[in-house]
Write a protein that holds these residues in place. Structure first.
Motif, PDB file in Angstrom:
ATOM      1  N   PHE A   1       0.852  -1.180   0.000  1.00 46.50           N
ATOM      2  CA  PHE A   1       0.000   0.000   0.000  1.00 46.50           C
ATOM      3  C   PHE A   1       0.891   1.234   0.000  1.00 46.50           C
ATOM      4  CE2 PHE A   1      -2.330   3.379   2.161  1.00 46.50           C
ATOM      5  CZ  PHE A   1      -3.492   3.410   1.397  1.00 46.50           C
ATOM      6  N   VAL A   2       0.648   2.161  -0.921  1.00 45.20           N
ATOM      7  CA  VAL A   2       1.428   3.402  -1.008  1.00 45.20           C
ATOM      8  C   VAL A   2       0.809   4.402  -0.041  1.00 45.20           C
ATOM      9  CG1 VAL A   2       2.267   5.245  -2.499  1.00 45.20           C
ATOM     10  CG2 VAL A   2       1.991   2.920  -3.415  1.00 45.20           C
ATOM     11  N   GLU A   3       1.485   4.602   1.082  1.00 48.09           N
ATOM     12  CA  GLU A   3       0.977   5.510   2.105  1.00 48.09           C
ATOM     13  C   GLU A   3       1.143   6.965   1.686  1.00 48.09           C
ATOM     14  OE1 GLU A   3       2.826   6.233   6.276  1.00 48.09           O
ATOM     15  OE2 GLU A   3       1.414   4.552   6.427  1.00 48.09           O
ATOM     16  N   SER A   4       2.314   7.302   1.137  1.00 46.32           N
ATOM     17  CA  SER A   4       2.543   8.679   0.703  1.00 46.32           C
ATOM     18  C   SER A   4       3.683   8.733  -0.301  1.00 46.32           C
ATOM     19  CB  SER A   4       2.878   9.581   1.901  1.00 46.32           C
ATOM     20  OG  SER A   4       4.111   9.183   2.493  1.00 46.32           O
ATOM     21  N   VAL A   5       3.663   9.794  -1.111  1.00 45.11           N
ATOM     22  CA  VAL A   5       4.739  10.063  -2.064  1.00 45.11           C
ATOM     23  C   VAL A   5       5.049  11.549  -1.961  1.00 45.11           C
ATOM     24  CG1 VAL A   5       5.465  10.031  -4.478  1.00 45.11           C
ATOM     25  CG2 VAL A   5       3.958   8.230  -3.620  1.00 45.11           C
ATOM     26  N   HIS A   6       6.330  11.864  -1.804  1.00 42.88           N
ATOM     27  CA  HIS A   6       6.743  13.260  -1.696  1.00 42.88           C
ATOM     28  C   HIS A   6       7.859  13.557  -2.686  1.00 42.88           C
ATOM     29  CE1 HIS A   6       4.713  12.679   2.173  1.00 42.88           C
ATOM     30  NE2 HIS A   6       4.414  13.964   2.045  1.00 42.88           N
ATOM     31  N   GLY A   7       7.854  14.762  -3.191  1.00 44.75           N
ATOM     32  CA  GLY A   7       8.874  15.214  -4.124  1.00 44.75           C
ATOM     33  C   GLY A   7       9.853  16.133  -3.430  1.00 44.75           C
ATOM     34  N   PRO A   8      10.548  16.933  -4.212  1.00 40.48           N
ATOM     35  CA  PRO A   8      11.506  17.890  -3.637  1.00 40.48           C
ATOM     36  C   PRO A   8      10.833  18.784  -2.596  1.00 40.48           C
ATOM     37  CG  PRO A   8      11.685  17.827  -6.027  1.00 40.48           C
ATOM     38  CD  PRO A   8      10.482  17.013  -5.661  1.00 40.48           C
ATOM     39  N   LEU A   9      11.576  19.125  -1.578  1.00 36.77           N
ATOM     40  CA  LEU A   9      11.115  19.968  -0.480  1.00 36.77           C
ATOM     41  C   LEU A   9       9.968  19.335   0.303  1.00 36.77           C
ATOM     42  CD1 LEU A   9      11.178  23.406  -2.342  1.00 36.77           C
ATOM     43  CD2 LEU A   9      12.981  22.407  -0.898  1.00 36.77           C
ATOM     44  N   GLY A  10       9.779  18.018   0.169  1.00 36.49           N
ATOM     45  CA  GLY A  10       8.736  17.323   0.914  1.00 36.49           C
ATOM     46  C   GLY A  10       7.328  17.578   0.414  1.00 36.49           C
ATOM     47  N   ILE A  11       7.199  18.098  -0.797  1.00 39.02           N
ATOM     48  CA  ILE A  11       5.884  18.407  -1.358  1.00 39.02           C
ATOM     49  C   ILE A  11       5.175  17.108  -1.744  1.00 39.02           C
ATOM     50  CG2 ILE A  11       4.680  19.534  -3.286  1.00 39.02           C
ATOM     51  CD1 ILE A  11       7.062  21.520  -3.344  1.00 39.02           C
ATOM     52  N   PRO A  12       3.937  16.880  -1.254  1.00 43.21           N
ATOM     53  CA  PRO A  12       3.191  15.675  -1.641  1.00 43.21           C
ATOM     54  C   PRO A  12       2.957  15.640  -3.152  1.00 43.21           C
ATOM     55  CG  PRO A  12       2.131  16.779   0.201  1.00 43.21           C
ATOM     56  CD  PRO A  12       3.195  17.710  -0.304  1.00 43.21           C
ATOM     57  N   LEU A  13       3.135  14.453  -3.740  1.00 47.51           N
ATOM     58  CA  LEU A  13       2.949  14.295  -5.176  1.00 47.51           C
ATOM     59  C   LEU A  13       1.736  13.414  -5.452  1.00 47.51           C
ATOM     60  CD1 LEU A  13       6.577  13.528  -6.419  1.00 47.51           C
ATOM     61  CD2 LEU A  13       5.352  15.690  -6.548  1.00 47.51           C
ATOM     62  N   PRO A  14       0.986  13.743  -6.497  1.00 47.96           N
ATOM     63  CA  PRO A  14      -0.112  12.860  -6.903  1.00 47.96           C
ATOM     64  C   PRO A  14       0.461  11.563  -7.488  1.00 47.96           C
ATOM     65  CG  PRO A  14      -0.016  14.823  -8.316  1.00 47.96           C
ATOM     66  CD  PRO A  14       1.057  14.960  -7.293  1.00 47.96           C
ATOM     67  N   LEU A  15      -0.262  10.461  -7.316  1.00 52.70           N
ATOM     68  CA  LEU A  15       0.224   9.174  -7.802  1.00 52.70           C
ATOM     69  C   LEU A  15       0.342   9.136  -9.322  1.00 52.70           C
ATOM     70  CD1 LEU A  15      -1.466   6.566  -5.458  1.00 52.70           C
ATOM     71  CD2 LEU A  15       0.853   7.455  -5.408  1.00 52.70           C
ATOM     72  N   GLY A  16      -0.358  10.001 -10.029  1.00 51.39           N
ATOM     73  CA  GLY A  16      -0.251  10.050 -11.493  1.00 51.39           C
ATOM     74  C   GLY A  16       1.159  10.361 -11.952  1.00 51.39           C
ATOM     75  N   ILE A  17       1.863  11.209 -11.204  1.00 49.84           N
ATOM     76  CA  ILE A  17       3.251  11.531 -11.551  1.00 49.84           C
ATOM     77  C   ILE A  17       4.125  10.298 -11.358  1.00 49.84           C
ATOM     78  CG2 ILE A  17       5.263  12.876 -10.828  1.00 49.84           C
ATOM     79  CD1 ILE A  17       3.335  15.212 -10.330  1.00 49.84           C
ATOM     80  N   VAL A  18       3.882   9.562 -10.288  1.00 50.46           N
ATOM     81  CA  VAL A  18       4.643   8.341 -10.032  1.00 50.46           C
ATOM     82  C   VAL A  18       4.381   7.335 -11.150  1.00 50.46           C
ATOM     83  CG1 VAL A  18       4.978   6.432  -8.428  1.00 50.46           C
ATOM     84  CG2 VAL A  18       4.594   8.742  -7.551  1.00 50.46           C
ATOM     85  N   SER A  19       3.127   7.198 -11.553  1.00 57.62           N
ATOM     86  CA  SER A  19       2.781   6.277 -12.643  1.00 57.62           C
ATOM     87  C   SER A  19       3.537   6.626 -13.914  1.00 57.62           C
ATOM     88  CB  SER A  19       1.282   6.311 -12.924  1.00 57.62           C
ATOM     89  OG  SER A  19       0.586   5.671 -11.912  1.00 57.62           O
ATOM     90  N   HIS A  20       3.699   7.916 -14.184  1.00 58.76           N
ATOM     91  CA  HIS A  20       4.420   8.358 -15.372  1.00 58.76           C
ATOM     92  C   HIS A  20       5.856   7.813 -15.369  1.00 58.76           C
ATOM     93  CE1 HIS A  20       5.887  10.857 -18.613  1.00 58.76           C
ATOM     94  NE2 HIS A  20       6.850  11.279 -17.816  1.00 58.76           N
ATOM     95  N   PHE A  21       6.537   7.896 -14.225  1.00 61.42           N
ATOM     96  CA  PHE A  21       7.906   7.387 -14.144  1.00 61.42           C
ATOM     97  C   PHE A  21       7.929   5.860 -14.177  1.00 61.42           C
ATOM     98  CE2 PHE A  21       9.045  11.659 -12.766  1.00 61.42           C
ATOM     99  CZ  PHE A  21      10.232  11.831 -13.480  1.00 61.42           C
ATOM    100  N   LEU A  22       6.952   5.216 -13.553  1.00 65.72           N
ATOM    101  CA  LEU A  22       6.918   3.755 -13.539  1.00 65.72           C
ATOM    102  C   LEU A  22       6.664   3.187 -14.930  1.00 65.72           C
ATOM    103  CD1 LEU A  22       5.039   2.968 -10.210  1.00 65.72           C
ATOM    104  CD2 LEU A  22       7.501   2.836 -10.684  1.00 65.72           C
ATOM    105  N   ASP A  23       6.041   3.968 -15.808  1.00 64.58           N
ATOM    106  CA  ASP A  23       5.832   3.511 -17.182  1.00 64.58           C
ATOM    107  C   ASP A  23       7.157   3.299 -17.909  1.00 64.58           C
ATOM    108  OD1 ASP A  23       3.102   3.498 -16.898  1.00 64.58           O
ATOM    109  OD2 ASP A  23       2.801   5.459 -17.845  1.00 64.58           O
ATOM    110  N   LYS A  24       8.232   3.893 -17.414  1.00 61.42           N
ATOM    111  CA  LYS A  24       9.540   3.759 -18.043  1.00 61.42           C
ATOM    112  C   LYS A  24      10.302   2.516 -17.580  1.00 61.42           C
ATOM    113  CE  LYS A  24       9.867   8.739 -18.595  1.00 61.42           C
ATOM    114  NZ  LYS A  24       9.125   8.660 -19.824  1.00 61.42           N
TER     115      LYS A  24
END
Length: 173
Positions: free
Chosen positions: A86-109
């Motif tokens: 279960f993905v509890e949270s995803v954070h980007g630079p400066l600890g900013i919460p990221l939507p899972l859609g952005i993660v999906s974009h990278f996982l497509d690679k």
């Protein structure tokens, strides 16, 4: 003097009774050797955690801009030859919460089908079919990080015999 070619890496996985231990240092080493040549955006992957939370972080580079993305996972499960969490949270630079859609974009690679993310249910699946034998049916009763080890408490399971001929090898470039 030349380095000996007989060096052996320490084991990635050890176990006793129903506890399987994954060496997170060796896992990081292996992931960082395997993924970057196949996924040009990933510079380095880091795996850690505390207790029942597993933390993954990746140093990414997109159009020359470096960024670190961190994900917190829990409820690790192993079913047949897939591991899920279960993905509890995803954070980007400066600890900013990221939507899972952005993660999906990278996982497509990531190479085809190896990693999938169900954005609605927040479930991350990793396909281990390449590394685990056909017919294995085992579950994880509990998972926890202890220092640089991921300990998996396994539930009873089974390994069924392969009753069909193996698929011919495919040339995946």
């Amino acid at each position: 003097p030349p380095m000996s070619s007989s060096l052996q890496a320490r084991p990635l996985v050890t176990w006793d009774a129903f506890t399987l231990r994954l060496d997170l240092d060796m896992l990081e080493l292996w992931l960082n050797r395997e993924l970057p040549p196949k996924v040009d955006a990933i510079e380095a992957l880091h795996v850690g955690g505390d207790g029942e939370i597993i933390e993954l972080s990746a140093d990414l580079e997109r159009q020359g801009v470096p960024a670190r993305v961190t994900a917190r996972l829990r409820d690790l499960r192993l079913y047949r030859r897939f591991v899920g969490a279960f993905v509890e949270s995803v954070h980007g630079p400066l600890g900013i919460p990221l939507p899972l859609g952005i993660v999906s974009h990278f996982l497509d690679k990531v190479p085809a089908g190896l990693v999938r993310l169900d954005e609605d249910d927040r479930i991350l699946l990793v396909d281990l079919q390449r590394w685990l034998p056909v017919g294995i049916d085992v579950r994880v009763r509990g998972a926890r990080c202890v220092g640089r080890w991921l300990e998996l408490e396994l539930a009873p399971g089974s390994v069924a015999p392969r009753l069909t001929a193996p698929a011919p090898p495919t040339d995946q470039a």
